[in-house]
Structures are given as C-alpha cells and as structure tokens.
Write a protein that holds these residues in place. Structure first.
Motif, mmCIF file in Angstrom:
data_model
loop_
_atom_site.group_PDB
_atom_site.id
_atom_site.type_symbol
_atom_site.label_atom_id
_atom_site.label_comp_id
_atom_site.label_asym_id
_atom_site.label_seq_id
_atom_site.Cartn_x
_atom_site.Cartn_y
_atom_site.Cartn_z
ATOM 1 N N ILE A 35 0.817 -1.222 0.000
ATOM 2 C CA ILE A 35 0.000 0.000 0.000
ATOM 3 C C ILE A 35 0.853 1.277 0.000
ATOM 4 N N ASP A 57 0.822 -0.452 -5.174
ATOM 5 C CA ASP A 57 -0.419 -0.295 -4.392
ATOM 6 C C ASP A 57 -1.591 -1.093 -4.971
ATOM 7 N N ILE A 66 -4.154 -3.702 -2.999
ATOM 8 C CA ILE A 66 -5.621 -3.663 -3.010
ATOM 9 C C ILE A 66 -6.177 -5.015 -3.462
ATOM 10 N N LEU A 75 -4.983 2.376 4.616
ATOM 11 C CA LEU A 75 -5.394 3.014 3.357
ATOM 12 C C LEU A 75 -5.541 4.526 3.532
ATOM 13 N N LEU A 76 -6.118 4.928 4.653
ATOM 14 C CA LEU A 76 -6.315 6.363 4.907
ATOM 15 C C LEU A 76 -4.980 7.080 5.128
ATOM 16 N N LEU A 89 -3.544 7.737 1.786
ATOM 17 C CA LEU A 89 -4.246 8.861 1.161
ATOM 18 C C LEU A 89 -3.766 10.194 1.733
ATOM 19 N N LYS A 146 -0.991 10.928 -1.605
ATOM 20 C CA LYS A 146 -2.174 10.744 -2.452
ATOM 21 C C LYS A 146 -1.800 10.894 -3.922
ATOM 22 N N PHE A 161 -4.222 6.177 -6.786
ATOM 23 C CA PHE A 161 -4.614 5.593 -5.505
ATOM 24 C C PHE A 161 -6.029 6.034 -5.104
ATOM 25 N N GLU A 162 -6.420 7.253 -5.459
ATOM 26 C CA GLU A 162 -7.801 7.671 -5.178
ATOM 27 C C GLU A 162 -8.784 6.721 -5.867
ATOM 28 N N PHE A 186 -8.671 3.301 -4.096
ATOM 29 C CA PHE A 186 -9.369 3.365 -2.814
ATOM 30 C C PHE A 186 -10.887 3.294 -3.036
#
Length: 982
Positions: free
Chosen positions: A754, A760, A764, A790-791, A794, A798, A802-803, A806
């Motif tokens: 991640i 990344d 996921i 994950l947060l 971000l 970010k 990745f956005e 997510f």
C-alpha cells in the motif's frame, strides 16, 4: 563503504555474485553511497573491472530505484549525485574511458528523464559552460551527455510538457551547438586546415569526426518533434544543393578516416553520412515543404547514387550506411513529392539494376555467417527495425525500395523489370545448379520483395501484388527445395524454401499448409542449424494463424505428429553441452510451446516424458540463466502442458506437483531471481487447480517463506506472489487464519504494497481476496487497521491512481455477496475511526470516482453503490443520509452508458493462448513482470456475478427499501441530480 570495490569484483564471479549483490543492496541504503560509488568509478588507480562494474551498478540504481518509495534513496544523496554527474562525464573524457563514460551517460539520461528540468535546472548550463573551443576530448564528453538527455525525445508523444522541456533546452543550447557544428565542420572539410593544431595528428582529426557524429545525432534530436527557428533559418546552410554542410559531408572521404577493409565496425565517416541520411529521411516525413524550397532531395539522391550505386560499398562496415541510403530512397519514393524523379521507366530499371539487385545478392560474408554464426544470421534475417519494416540488412532495405515502387503506382513497371531479373536468375541456376545457386537465392528474394504489398512480423504478408502468382511460383520453383532431403540441395536454398512458406503462410489454404507441415517437421531433424531453426519458426507461425478470431489449427490437425515434433525439438535443445548453449535457441522452445498449446489433450498419453525432459532442461539452464526469451517459453510450455493435460485428466495433477515442487523449491531457496516470478505463477496455477479440494500439506510449508519481507523487494516477483497468496486464501483461508499467518500477510500489505506507488494496486487486490475468503467474524479485528493503512496512504502520498484504487476497494467490499458482509459491517468500522468519516469518504472519493471508472469496472461500481443505498440502515440516518442523493446521482451517471454494464463472457482459450505472442515483447530480466499467459485459466473471480441485470437489481432493491422506509426514499430520489433512474 571500503568494501564496495571488493563486492563489485565479487559480483562478476558467478560463484559469489548473489552474496555480493545482496551486500551491495544493503550498503546502497546508507547515506553517501551514491557519491562514494561515483568517486570509485572515477578513480583511475582502481582496477578497470571494478570501475566498469561500478558504473553499471550506478546505472542500475538510477534505473530501478531512483523513484523507489518503500526504501527511497535520500533526497540529499540524489541532489549530490546530480551535482557531480556532469563533471564526472568530463573527467571520463579520455578515449580509454569510453565504455565507463557510456554507462555514466546512461545514468545521466535516466535521471534527467525523471528530474530534468524541475529538480535539475542547471544541467544544461553545466554542459554549455563546459564546451571548449580547443579541447575536443571534453567536447565529446559534453556532447555524449547532451545526446543521452535529448535522445529520448525521439520516442515521446507530443505534449505541452515535452515542448516546454525542448524549448528550455533550445533557449540555452542551440546557439553554442550551431557555433560548434560550424567550427567542427569547417575543421573537417577545409584543406589546408585552418587550425593544424586541432586537425593533426590523426588522433585529433578522429576526435573532431567523433564530435561530428554526436553533433549530427543532436541535430536529429532537435528536429525530431518540431523545427526550431534557428534550424529553420539555417536550412540552406545545411541542406543547400552543392553548398550545404550535409551535401559536402556525403561526398567527403578523407584518407585518414578510412577504416581497415576487414574491419566490421562502421568508420566515423560512414557514421556521419548515415546520420545525415537519417535526418534527410526525417525531413521528408515531417518537413517536406522545407526540402521543396530547393532541389536538395534531388541532389541528395544523386549523392546516394554515387555513394552506393553499382555496389561501391561492399564492406560489412558500411552495411548501416547502405541500408540507410536505400531507406532514404524508399521514403522519397513513398512520399509522392518526387514523382518526376522516379517515374521514368529508365530510372526504375537503373534503380533495380544499380541498387536493388547488387544489394540482394548474397555476399561471401553472409554465407560465412550462415555457416559460422547461424543465430546471428537468423536474427538479422528476421530483424525488424524501429520503423516496423524489415530494414535491418542490406537485402531488406533493397527489398523495401522495390516495395516502395510497387506501392507508389509503379507496380506494372517494377514487376516487369524485376521479373526479367528473376527469370535470368532461375535460368542461370538451371544451367549449373552446383555453381549458380546464389542466382536462385536472389531470384526468390526478389520475387518475395516484389510480391509483398503489406506485411507484419506477427502475421507475415497480409496483401500481395496482384501481378505476381505466389502460389504458382512456390509450386514451380520453391517446393522442390522444401521437399528435397537434407544435403540434396544447397542448405541456403532449403532455408529459402522454408522462409518462403513462413513469409506467405497467409496466402496458402489450410489444406495446402497441412500438406507441407510434415515436410517442415522432417526438417526439425536436419543437421543444419539454420534449417532446423527456420523449420521451428515456421511451424510456430503456421500454428498461430487465426481466421475470424479463431485459431486455424486445432488439436485434431496435429494429433499424429505432435509428440514426434516435440521429441525432435527437445532432442536438439538437450544436445547442447553448457547452460548457455542449451538456452541460446529460443525459437526451438517457442515452437515446443506452440505445439503444446495447440495439441492440448492429445498429449495426455506422452505428457510424463515431455514434463520430465522440460524439468531436466530447466535444471540445466538454472545453473546460469542467460536468455529471458527461452526462460519465458519453457515456463509457458510447462504451464500450458499442465493446464491442458489436467483439464483432460484430473488424476495427472499430483504427477505435475511431484515433478515441479522440488525444482521450484530449489529455485526459491537458491534465489534464482530470473525464475522466481515464474515459479510463483506455476505454483499458484497448481494450487488453483485443486478447486476447493484438500490441498497437499507441502504447499503449507511455503507460506512462512512467502511472508518474509525480503522476498517482496524484487519487483518482478510481486504479481506472482499476490496471485499465489490469493490462491492460498481461496483454497486454505481458514488455515491461514488459525495459524496466525493472516497477520503476516496483512503486514506485507501494510508495509510493502500500500505505501508503494508502484505496487499499491497489488496491495488492493490482495486485500480484496482477504475480504472475500476470510469469515466475517474472523475478519472483524483486522478491518480497522486495514482502513487506517489506506487512509494513511491517502493522507501522506495521495495520487490520482490511488484515489481510484481506494474508491474501487470501497465499492468492491460493498458489492461482494458474502453472508455477514453487509455495507453496515464496514461503515461501522469506518465511523469508529472518526465520526462522520464515512460521509467524507463517500462524498470525496466514491461519488467523485465511480462515474470515471474504466468500462470493465462500471458494473462493480453500480452494484456497490446500489448496496450502499439500499442495504445500509446507517445510510438513512444522520449524517450519512445527507450523502444519499449524491450517491444516487453518481449511479445515474453510470447508467447513462448502459452498454458497459453487461457481463462479458470469460476469455476464450484461444484468447489466453495467443496472448503469449504479446507477452514476448516484454520478456527480459529487466521487465517489470514476466506474465505467464498459459498459466491463466481466464476465469477471474467476479464479485458481482450474482447480478445479471444491474438496472433490474437496483429496482428490486429500491422496492424493498421503499416498502420499509416509504416516502423518505422517494424524497431522496427526487433530490438527486438527474432524477429517477429508469
């Protein structure tokens, strides 16, 4: 740091290489390592092998780790290296350091590609200030560095960012460049010399010529995307007929720079002329209006004619120049701007006689290469240049001149003129077959050239000249050599016959191809290297033919011959004495793979013998992996054999496991990094084939090793590792949980995958597999750390990608149909982290990203949002209820393109197998990931397979919701942008 030189030396010895590389990797994370390594490379008192090895290691770090985000290089170290690289290039200006300088130049190029101009603003200033009016050793270093930075522009797609960079360079470099070009050209072309100190002795004159080679290269770099004003304004100075620099250099042939007649390396004069003709070809394609201001092309054509006409440059050293000369003529013909120059029958006749025929004729060098270096002969014969046309050799370039004539409206004249040469060649051969075999070889090559209108390396000839009957020529003149027993005709003619079949395979019907397949199979037993290799290449391509998106040949077509052909191919491979020789001929292994994936279940009676031989070959080549293509094909062969044999006989799976488990464990234990990615994929394939049954205990012993952090540092292994762990989760998830190994698996995701921009997506994918395969009650304790991980990513790093990942993960876990995994299961965990966090995630990520999902992910998004809206009690409570209408609007946008919401059928067997052809383009030890196409069944887990009609599903779920909450739901729909979805 003092150990670096010892470790670099040890890395050159196969016995100590692995340990030395591991130690160097550990050292490389220490502050100051990069500068220490560069200074070691510059230390002239050091062993040259250490310096060269160091320069290669530095290049590899810049290539593989410059933007690494898991174990990043320190920014201050990177800045320090950037500051010292240009001075280092200048320090390596001596001719003896040329090889080391080339490696450092590549490091400059790789770093500049990523950091210039934003993080390396002074790079061009450093170069310009280093240029010298008198020291051409230094100039060579500066120009080589500059070219290494500018050359990548040639392959780039036009963009504002690219032109900003080019304009930035031109603003600083174009004036000094033009000044140095003029000075160098004047020194080289003037007689007597205006500055004898710079032109003599001979070594100084050679330095000037070396600089001119680089100046011509940079001229091409500067014009490859657009025409800079300074170059446009000086067009006449460079291209002017009779007066321009380029015209003068084409006619220039100083005695001091003439190479040895036996030398195979292009002379500096030859390199300059080749570069000028590359520029002329570029200008015909991109700036024809510039060239039409004067008669420069006509003059250049005359120059080319006097240069290469009537075979004036027969030496191997001039091959690149002759090929480029012919390519320039082909481009001029195809452009259509010079019809007057090429349309006269006499011109076409003299082109064929003076340029085409002499360069199609086999030289003594070609015959020697056929006998002494057969693999190189084959490589060149099949070579495809960067333009996508077969132009790597003189013969191919000469053939392309013919094809340009045929394709530019001169079909009748060219065919007739070449036809007479073909008939002459065939008559000469008939009069004395022993002596005149080269005449027939030329005739066949000319016929192939004039008959071809369109071709690709993948499919052979796709359209032919209507004036040539290819099949009749094959029957009358070629078939006899294909049919002849080995030794009955000249081997090159036998290869010509096989190559003819290879080239025109699409012009023959299936019955015709089936009738010649046994002859090709027989040639696999030939004693001649090129003959049996070409037979293998042709069998592979014939069995790859597709019509109407279906494979033309099926298992029934080679039922009787498959085992015999595989035996012949493996016998050839096994006959080699060393690992390198076993792996050198990847064409044989590729043909083996093609027969396996075509014959499929018909190999069941003999598969054990084939498997044992493949495993033995793998054991031999693993001692020193040397050919990535061979490696790809042997693993594809093993994987394909298992896939199709087990599909026909489930009882065969334990045999494959017994044969492969031991060798794969050795590969993993000995850390044979070239093979580890393949081993993981085949292990995953075997595990997947158990399909929910009891898995052998031996697999479980692998898991602790797979969870070691070190194994995840090799980028190429990660996709295979993720697939293998996903297979474990699917087949043995409960055991992973009970033994506590799930914690280790999640640790890898959180520490290695991640946080990495590169990996990344694999993180996921693995998390999605965890969610689907671990019981909700067991999963509960891990969900909060997963979301926090994950947060955190971000928040700290970010990216657009990745956005999207997510948002996709959120919709994936909401969409899966697993008892106990309702949306509120996840929403509660998110709200525990921070009140109102779910509303922020839904608004800022899911609602924004979902309508932008790629087409194949749209159905997942629709089902995920539908379940969020209709299956969550929390969504109808404050504060989440405020986001309900926005999510419904996002759903409306997804339904606006309903064609993308249909479930596509599984990938066909043919689709997966032919994917191998596309994979091979990327095979190589530096490839990010060598995917095994044959190992993939095409059946990927679909989390939303339970929904056949997304709109119907939405309507059903909304009905249930309305029956429970009534008018509240209607009001929320009414508030949505775009209104009700119908």
């Amino acid at each position: 740091m003092a150990d670096i030189s010892t470790l670099l030396l040890a890395s050159l010895n196969p016995d100590t290489r692995k340990q030395a590389e591991q130690s160097l990797t550990t050292l490389s994370t220490q502050p100051g390592f990069l500068i220490h390594l560069l200074r070691l490379v510059l230390e002239s008192s050091q062993d040259r092998a250490v310096r060269l090895s160091g320069s290669i290691y530095l290049k590899n770090i810049t290539k593989l780790r410059w933007e690494e985000d898991v174990q990043p290089l320190a920014e201050q170290d990177k800045a320090a290296l950037r500051a010292e690289l240009v001075p280092a290039m200048l320090a390596l200006s001596a001719p003896a350091d040329k090889a080391i300088r080339a490696q450092v130049a590549e490091s400059v190029s790789l770093i500049a590609e990523l950091d210039f101009p934003v993080k390396w603003e002074n790079l061009i200033d450093q170069l310009v200030s280093s240029l010298s009016a008198t020291d051409y050793n230094v100039n060579a270093g500066v120009l080589q560095t500059a070219h290494s930075i500018f050359q990548p522009w040639r392959a780039h797609v036009r963009s504002d960012e690219l032109f900003t960079e080019i304009n930035f360079v031109l603003s600083k470099f174009i004036d000094p460049f033009m000044q140095l070009f003029r000075q160098t050209a004047m020194l080289l072309l003037s007689n007597p010399s205006p500055n004898p100190a710079l032109t003599s002795p001979k070594s100084n004159y050679e330095l000037l010529a070396q600089a001119m080679v680089l100046l011509v290269d940079i001229y091409y770099d500067f014009t490859c995307q657009d025409l800079p004003p300074a170059i446009e304004d000086s067009h006449e100075e460079f291209f002017g007929p009779g007066t321009g620099w380029f015209q003068n250099f084409l006619l220039w042939d100083p005695v001091d720079l003439r190479g040895d007649p036996d030398d195979t390396t292009a002379s500096l004069t030859s390199q300059i002329k080749t570069g000028i003709l590359e520029i002329a070809e570029l200008f015909i394609k991109l700036y024809p209006e510039q060239l039409q201001k004067t008669t420069s092309v006509e003059t250049l054509v005359q120059g080319v004619w006097s240069l290469v006409g009537s075979n004036k440059l027969p030496s191997v050293a001039d091959d690149a120049l002759v090929s480029q000369s012919l390519r320039f003529i082909s481009t001029a013909i195809r452009s259509g701007y010079y019809k007057e120059l090429f349309s006269a029958r006499e011109t076409i006749s003299s082109l064929v006689q003076g340029v085409v025929v002499p360069n199609v004729t086999l030289r003594e060098h070609d015959v020697e290469q056929f006998e002494d270096d057969p693999l190189e002969f084959i490589r060149l014969d099949l070579a495809v240049s960067a333009t996508g046309t077969d132009l790597a050799t003189r013969r191919q370039a000469a053939a392309d001149v013919l094809q340009a004539l045929v394709g530019s409206g001169y079909e009748a004249e060219a065919t007739e003129i070449v036809g007479s040469w073909i008939n002459t060649g065939l008559s000469e051969y008939a009069s004395n077959k022993e002596e005149n075999w080269k005449a027939k070889d030329s005739a066949i090559y000319l016929l192939t050239a004039v008959a071809t209108r369109g071709s690709t390396s993948q499919h052979g000839v796709t359209s032919t000249n209507a004036l040539v009957d290819v099949v009749k020529f094959f029957s009358d003149h070629v078939f006899e050599d294909l049919q002849a027993t080995s030794g009955a005709v000249q081997p090159i003619l036998q290869v010509d016959a096989i190559r003819f079949l290879y080239t025109f395979r699409n012009q023959l019907t299936k019955p015709q191809l089936l009738s010649v397949l046994p002859l090709l199979a027989r040639h696999l037993r030939s004693e001649n290297y090129v003959t049996y290799t070409y037979a293998a290449i042709t069998i592979d391509r014939v069995l790859s033919i597709k019509q109407a998106n279906q494979m033309l040949f099926a298992q029934a077509d080679i039922h009787d011959s498959a085992l015999e052909m595989i035996d012949a191919l493996l016998s050839r491979i096994e006959a080699a004495r060393t690992p390198e020789k076993v792996a050198e001929n990847d064409h044989l292994m590729k043909c083996t793979m093609r027969i396996i994936v075509t014959a499929r279940q018909t190999l069941i009676p003999g598969y054990e013998g084939i498997l044992a031989r493949l495993v033995a070959i793998l054991g031999a080549i693993s001692k020193n992996p040397s050919n990535p293509y061979f490696d790809q094909y042997i693993f594809e062969s093993i994987s394909g054999l298992m896939r199709f044999v087990v599909a026909g006989s489930r009882a065969a799976l334990p045999n494959f496991e017994q044969s492969l488990f031991g060798p794969f464990i050795i590969i993993i234990e000995q850390d044979i990094d070239q093979y580890i990615p393949y081993a993981f994929q085949v292990l995953a394939q075997m595990l997947e084939l158990h399909r929910g049954g009891q898995i052998p205990v031996a697999y479980r012993s692998l898991v602790p090793f797979l969870l070691k952090i070190e194994i995840w540092s090799q980028k190429g292994s990660i996709p295979g590792l993720v697939r293998l762990l996903s297979a474990f989760l699917e087949q043995d998830g409960e055991n992973l949980y009970q033994t506590g190994q799930l914690v280790g698996l999640l640790g890898v995701v959180q520490q290695r995958l991640i946080p990495s921009k590169l990996n990344d997506a694999w993180g996921i994918e693995l998390l999605q597999s965890v969610i689907v395969n671990i019981k909700p009650a067991n999963l509960q304790q891990y969900m909060k750390p997963i979301f926090l991980c994950l947060l955190t990513r971000l928040h700290t790093n970010k990216t657009d990608k990745f956005e999207y990942l997510f948002a996709k993960f959120i919709l994936y876990i909401m969409a899966v149909n697993v008892d106990g995994l309702e949306p509120d299961y996840f929403i509660k965990v998110i709200e525990e982290i921070q009140p109102n966090l779910w509303s922020q995630i839904l608004t800022n990520f899911v609602i924004l990203q979902a309508p932008k999902f790629p087409h194949k992910e749209r159905k997942l998004a629709v089902v995920g949002i539908t379940r969020i809206l209709c299956n969550s009690a929390m969504m109808l409570q404050e504060p989440s209820i405020r986001t309900w209408s926005g999510a419904y609007s996002a759903l409306g946008k997804l339904f606006s393109e309903r064609q993308h919401l249909e479930t596509k059928s599984d990938v066909t067997e043919e689709g997966v197998v032919t994917a191998i052809d596309f994979e091979e383009q990327n095979a190589g030890y530096q490839a990010a990931y060598s995917r095994l196409a044959a190992s993939e069944t095409g059946k990927v887990f679909d989390p939303v397979a339970y929904v056949s009609n997304p709109l119907q599903y939405l309507q059903q779920e909304l009905e249930k919701l309305t029956s429970k909450y009534g008018q509240q739901v209607q009001g929320l729909i009414a508030n949505a942008e775009g209104g009700r979805i119908v």
